[in-house]
Enzyme design. Structure first.
Site, PDB file in Angstrom:
ATOM      1  N   SER A 169     -10.143  -3.262   0.848  1.00 46.22           N
ATOM      2  CA  SER A 169      -9.073  -4.019   0.734  1.00 46.22           C
ATOM      3  C   SER A 169      -7.825  -4.220   1.901  1.00 46.22           C
ATOM      4  O   SER A 169      -7.272  -4.910   2.128  1.00 46.22           O
ATOM      5  CB  SER A 169      -8.337  -3.728  -0.595  1.00 46.22           C
ATOM      6  OG  SER A 169      -7.862  -2.580  -0.457  1.00 46.22           O
ATOM      7  N   SER A 224     -11.787   1.087   0.702  1.00 46.47           N
ATOM      8  CA  SER A 224     -10.851   0.324   1.277  1.00 46.47           C
ATOM      9  C   SER A 224     -10.493   0.620   2.704  1.00 46.47           C
ATOM     10  O   SER A 224      -9.679  -0.287   3.359  1.00 46.47           O
ATOM     11  CB  SER A 224      -9.674  -0.131   0.245  1.00 46.47           C
ATOM     12  OG  SER A 224     -10.198  -1.148  -0.563  1.00 46.47           O
ATOM     13  N   LYS A 280       0.036  -0.776   4.771  1.00 43.91           N
ATOM     14  CA  LYS A 280      -0.541  -1.549   3.983  1.00 43.91           C
ATOM     15  C   LYS A 280       0.424  -1.757   2.962  1.00 43.91           C
ATOM     16  O   LYS A 280       1.438  -0.954   2.614  1.00 43.91           O
ATOM     17  CB  LYS A 280      -1.775  -1.187   3.351  1.00 43.91           C
ATOM     18  CG  LYS A 280      -2.366  -1.880   2.242  1.00 43.91           C
ATOM     19  CD  LYS A 280      -3.793  -1.055   1.891  1.00 43.91           C
ATOM     20  CE  LYS A 280      -4.613  -1.906   0.850  1.00 43.91           C
ATOM     21  NZ  LYS A 280      -5.694  -1.229   0.263  1.00 43.91           N
TER      22      LYS A 280
HETATM   23  N1  GLN Z   1     -13.928  -2.729  -2.880  1.00 41.91           N
HETATM   24  C1  GLN Z   1     -13.508  -1.693  -3.761  1.00 41.91           C
HETATM   25  C2  GLN Z   1     -13.107  -2.435  -5.131  1.00 41.91           C
HETATM   26  O1  GLN Z   1     -12.734  -3.799  -5.040  1.00 41.91           O
HETATM   27  C3  GLN Z   1     -12.630  -0.661  -3.196  1.00 41.91           C
HETATM   28  C4  GLN Z   1     -11.232  -1.105  -3.035  1.00 41.91           C
HETATM   29  C5  GLN Z   1     -10.414  -0.160  -2.704  1.00 41.91           C
HETATM   30  O2  GLN Z   1     -10.835   0.863  -2.163  1.00 41.91           O
HETATM   31  N2  GLN Z   1      -9.287  -0.451  -2.736  1.00 41.91           N
HETATM   32  O3  GLN Z   1     -12.497  -1.845  -6.023  1.00 41.91           O
END
Ligand code: GLN
Length: 488
Positions: A155, A179, A80
């Protein structure tokens, strides 16, 4: 097709010299070439660098190096684009780092190299990992390979797409509030978020430092065990990594479920849960019982406060962490008449709307008039949420839940409504607040359209081996993880 092999299948063939690392890497590159124009899993990949690493792996194999010494020797892996790989772009899906190349390797990258992996490319992400769909990437969204009109989750959506679309057998992501697990559920792969402190965060661009953890995407739980083993362990460069030995996760996979107690969290099966997801999870619970586990109801009473608590703590930490992107030290710079104007111009142009929203929210909850009412209270509720889990784990070995309230949603469906997007995280967020490990594995499909459904197991701190064992037993007894998206 070499790109369809799992990590374990590929290493077996590499060890017998039936295939070379170069052939395996080329097969992955061909798949990326064929499908990434449409799916956009990758933000960048370096073909000649990947092939050079593969050649080096082939030389090591020819010289007699074995997978006992380097468990990922010759295995292509994607990372990532929030994790540092020396000399490669590190954009975090943001314009502010659009031209930034990392001058060093993250600890997980160093560990993957030491294990012999071939690092192929950088996967798409919501900007600074803030989002649940990859729609917040400054460089365009990734598409779900089961239905390209739908999001892959986020994400770490690019990593999930790359693994599900057979572009790579394994990938790293980061999980701050779901995420890894949510995109794994939406794309039909295995996503593992380790215990906070199990994997070093050194070289992971910080979003919310008390919640962030690096983890894995694979097509099987066995591969998750192998990949986690390669990246886990104490690191003197991350003071929150825990000095605790790393068990042989793969060796722990094969125990049966007799004598194990699995908790069904009643608060996770209420409210806005989609009927098909609910049915798939209930069927999975029956299957666990047939496999010998004892399933009992548990209560996590503070669950309803998790989303609000998370979005206070995560935004507070984000507002502090992102202060470093000021146009002076890293990445893009938009000049101004004085330093304040330079900061404002750079950040105004460099950050997208969701990142700005979170910086403003985070600054607000930390401001002197509101600190006690929001941030301090959020920390107290966080402790209650952790205590809920620790109490439940006095009677059960793992907890089973849905990973997401629905299957993958349409692109554009929630991007105009931040609250709807935040509610996506309802089943994944508590795990990060509590610092415990979680895994999502495939447990079925919706009927029409056919889209993957994820089953989540949550475990005790440092209980990854038990989680993997339970997930593996379920996986062995069910066909879901073997299904592939039709177009790829
Ligand atoms: N969807 C969550 C956020 O927007 C989790 C994102 C993540 O785990 N990086 O913060």
């Amino acid at each position: 097709m070499l790109n369809q092999l799992s990590i374990s299948e590929l290493t077996a063939k590499l060890a017998k010299r039936e295939v070379s690392a170069r052939e395996a890497t080329q097969a992955c590159l061909n798949q990326i070439q064929a499908h990434d124009g449409e799916l956009h899993a990758f933000l960048s990949h370096d073909v000649s660098d990947a092939l050079a690493q593969a050649e080096a792996a082939d030389q090591a194999l020819a010289a007699g190096t074995r997978h006992e010494q380097q468990p990922l020797l010759g295995v292509p892996i994607a990372i990532k684009d929030v994790i540092a790989v020396k000399g490669q772009p590190l954009t975090c899906g943001s314009r502010i780092l659009g031209n930034f190349n990392s001058p060093y390797d993250a600890t997980v990258t160093t560990k993957l190299r030491a294990a012999g992996a071939v690092l192929v490319g950088r996967c798409n992400t919501d900007e600074f990992a803030m989002g649940s769909s990859t729609e917040n990437s400054a460089f365009g969204r990734s598409c779900n390979p089961w239905d390209t009109t739908r999001v892959p989750g986020g994400s770490s959506g690019g990593s999930a797409v790359a693994v599900a679309a057979q572009m790579i057998p394994g990938a790293l992501g980061s999980d701050t509030g779901g995420s890894i697990r949510q995109p794994a559920a939406f794309c039909g792969c295995v996503g593992l978020k380790p215990t906070y402190g199990r994997v070093s965060r050194f070289g992971l661009v910080a979003y919310a430092s008390s919640l962030d953890q690096i983890g894995t995407f694979t097509r099987s739980t066995r591969d998750a065990a192998v990949l986690l083993h390669a990246i886990a362990g104490h690191d003197a460069q991350d003071s929150t990594s825990v000095p605790q030995g790393v068990p042989d996760y793969a060796a722990a996979l094969d125990g049966d479920l007799k004598g194990l107690k699995i908790g069904l969290a009643k608060e996770y099966l209420l409210g806005g849960l989609d009927a098909e997801v609910k049915r798939a999870v209930e069927t999975a619970v029956q299957q666990l019982t047939r496999l010998g586990a004892e399933v009992v109801e548990v209560s996590l009473p503070h669950t309803e406060y998790a989303v609000a608590t998370y979005y206070i703590i995560a935004t507070a930490e984000a507002s502090a962490n992102l202060a470093r992107f000021d146009g002076i030290r890293y990445g893009a710079r938009v000049s101004g008449a004085d330093p304040i104007e330079l900061y404002a111009n750079t950040r105004g142009v460099g950050f997208g709307p969701e990142v700005k929203r979170r910086i403003i929210l985070g600054t607000y909850v930390l401001s002197s008039g509101y600190y006690d009412a929001y941030y301090l209270r959020g920390q107290k509720v966080r402790t209650l949420i952790r205590q809920d889990f620790l109490k439940a784990f006095q009677t059960v070995d793992a907890i089973v839940t849905p990973t997401t309230p629905s299957v993958a949603f349409k692109a554009g469906e929630k991007s105009g409504d931040p609250l709807q997007m935040y509610l996506q995280d309802i089943y994944t967020i508590s795990c990060n607040l509590a610092g415990i490990p979680g895994i999502s594995i495939p447990c079925g499909f919706s009927a029409n359209p056919k889209l993957p459904i994820g089953l989540q197991f949550l475990g005790k701190p440092f209980g990854e081996a038990t989680l993997l064992q339970v997930a593996h037993a379920y996986e062995q007894a069910t066909p879901w993880h073997r299904e592939r998206p039709a177009q790829v």
